[in-house]
Design a protein around this motif. Structure first.
Motif, PDB file in Angstrom:
ATOM      1  N   MET A  73      -3.322  -6.863  -9.757  1.00  0.00           N
ATOM      2  CA  MET A  73      -2.177  -7.177  -8.896  1.00  0.00           C
ATOM      3  C   MET A  73      -1.780  -6.010  -7.990  1.00  0.00           C
ATOM      4  O   MET A  73      -0.762  -6.070  -7.305  1.00  0.00           O
ATOM      5  N   THR A 110      -1.328  -4.032  -4.908  1.00  0.00           N
ATOM      6  CA  THR A 110      -1.427  -4.366  -3.477  1.00  0.00           C
ATOM      7  C   THR A 110      -1.259  -3.148  -2.575  1.00  0.00           C
ATOM      8  O   THR A 110      -1.000  -3.291  -1.391  1.00  0.00           O
ATOM      9  N   HIS A 111      -1.378  -1.937  -3.112  1.00  0.00           N
ATOM     10  CA  HIS A 111      -1.328  -0.731  -2.278  1.00  0.00           C
ATOM     11  C   HIS A 111      -2.631  -0.648  -1.480  1.00  0.00           C
ATOM     12  O   HIS A 111      -3.702  -0.521  -2.075  1.00  0.00           O
ATOM     13  N   THR A 112      -2.524  -0.701  -0.167  1.00  0.00           N
ATOM     14  CA  THR A 112      -3.741  -0.800   0.656  1.00  0.00           C
ATOM     15  C   THR A 112      -3.999   0.407   1.551  1.00  0.00           C
ATOM     16  O   THR A 112      -5.048   0.485   2.179  1.00  0.00           O
ATOM     17  N   VAL A 113      -3.032   1.340   1.625  1.00  0.00           N
ATOM     18  CA  VAL A 113      -3.185   2.433   2.597  1.00  0.00           C
ATOM     19  C   VAL A 113      -4.371   3.331   2.225  1.00  0.00           C
ATOM     20  O   VAL A 113      -5.227   3.638   3.065  1.00  0.00           O
ATOM     21  N   SER A 137      -9.883   1.686  -5.776  1.00  0.00           N
ATOM     22  CA  SER A 137      -8.610   2.320  -5.459  1.00  0.00           C
ATOM     23  C   SER A 137      -7.534   1.701  -6.342  1.00  0.00           C
ATOM     24  O   SER A 137      -7.307   0.496  -6.288  1.00  0.00           O
ATOM     25  N   LEU A 188      -3.521   2.081  -7.810  1.00  0.00           N
ATOM     26  CA  LEU A 188      -2.226   2.767  -7.758  1.00  0.00           C
ATOM     27  C   LEU A 188      -1.166   2.103  -8.624  1.00  0.00           C
ATOM     28  O   LEU A 188      -0.030   2.554  -8.656  1.00  0.00           O
ATOM     29  N   SER A 189      -1.500   1.027  -9.287  1.00  0.00           N
ATOM     30  CA  SER A 189      -0.468   0.303 -10.040  1.00  0.00           C
ATOM     31  C   SER A 189      -0.801   0.200 -11.523  1.00  0.00           C
ATOM     32  O   SER A 189      -0.540  -0.821 -12.153  1.00  0.00           O
ATOM     33  N   GLY A 226      -6.618   7.165  -6.250  1.00  0.00           N
ATOM     34  CA  GLY A 226      -5.273   6.610  -6.268  1.00  0.00           C
ATOM     35  C   GLY A 226      -4.363   7.365  -7.204  1.00  0.00           C
ATOM     36  O   GLY A 226      -4.434   8.587  -7.299  1.00  0.00           O
ATOM     37  N   MET A 235      -4.135  11.564  -5.191  1.00  0.00           N
ATOM     38  CA  MET A 235      -3.285  11.742  -4.016  1.00  0.00           C
ATOM     39  C   MET A 235      -3.551  13.071  -3.309  1.00  0.00           C
ATOM     40  O   MET A 235      -3.635  14.107  -3.953  1.00  0.00           O
ATOM     41  N   ALA A 295      -6.240  13.874  -1.744  1.00  0.00           N
ATOM     42  CA  ALA A 295      -7.675  14.205  -1.637  1.00  0.00           C
ATOM     43  C   ALA A 295      -8.074  14.190  -0.159  1.00  0.00           C
ATOM     44  O   ALA A 295      -7.684  13.292   0.587  1.00  0.00           O
TER      45      ALA A 295
END
Ligand code: B12
Length: 141
Positions: free
Chosen positions: A18, A20-23, A66, A68-69, A97, A118, A120
């Motif tokens: 789930m 949804t961090h896309t950057v 990637s 992040l959650s 991530g 983060m 990198a």
């Protein structure tokens, strides 16, 4: 497929669950494409089985997740195991991530080859991939 030294590296980038961090994944995709690599993005909400299957179908050299959650301590070992079970354990498995330091040993033990968190520098990631490719070439020679 042509030998690894005669074609661009093929990289599958993936987002699991789930998250949804896309950057970050977008930044990495741009950087690798700029460096001449072929990048395929799975899109969001993938399962480890979907990513393993895409990696094999697309015949990529590198799989990059990637994350992040959270959830990476379960999903990444599962992905590494599925790749090995499918005879694709020679693909380089990267993760990036938000990954706490204390999770690194578990992930590395499970088969994640390298973790970039983060801040990198994308130039370091490109250099690492080019170095990995050169090592593979030397192993073939
Ligand atoms: C922007 C952001 C959001 C945006 C995302 C917008 C979008 N479309 O991406 C929004 C507001 C939607 C959001 C939502 C949420 N967020 Co948020 N978010 C952030 C924030 C502030 C920045 C993330 C970012 O874009 N960074 C910039 C990019 C460039 O950095 P990066 O992703 O880390 O990528 C770099 C490296 O990690 C690496 N890399 C990344 N991926 C890959 C892949 C490969 C293959 C490689 C080689 C390298 C690599 O290279 C990149 C370049 O250096 C972070 C805080 C932080 N400091 O990270 C929180 C953060 C990630 N979010 C967090 C949380 C909790 C949430 C929410 C749950 C909040 C809520 N209660 O709703 C939701 C979850 C949404 C979901 N379902 O996933 C937490 C996660 C905590 C955790 N993992 O334990 C963080 C860490 C904030 C915090 N300190 O608590 N978020």
């Amino acid at each position: 497929m042509q030998p690894i030294e005669e074609r661009p590296l093929r990289v599958l980038l993936a987002k699991l669950g789930m998250d949804t961090h896309t950057v970050g994944v977008t930044v990495i995709a741009h950087a690798l494409r700029e460096a001449g690599m072929e990048v395929i993005f799975t899109g969001l909400k993938q399962t480890p089985a979907m990513v393993a299957s895409a990696a094999i179908q697309e015949d990529v050299d590198v799989v990059g997740v990637s994350t992040l959650s959270a959830g990476h301590t379960r999903s990444l070992p599962t992905l590494a195991r599925l790749l090995r079970e499918a005879g694709a354990g020679d693909k380089l498995l990267l993760a990036g991530g938000v990954i706490p330091e204390e999770d690194r040993p578990l992930l590395e033990e499970a088969g994640v080859d390298r973790i970039f968190t983060m801040g990198a520098d994308t130039r370091d990631i490109v250099a690492y991939l080019n170095q990995w490719r050169a090592t593979r070439r030397e192993e073939r020679d």
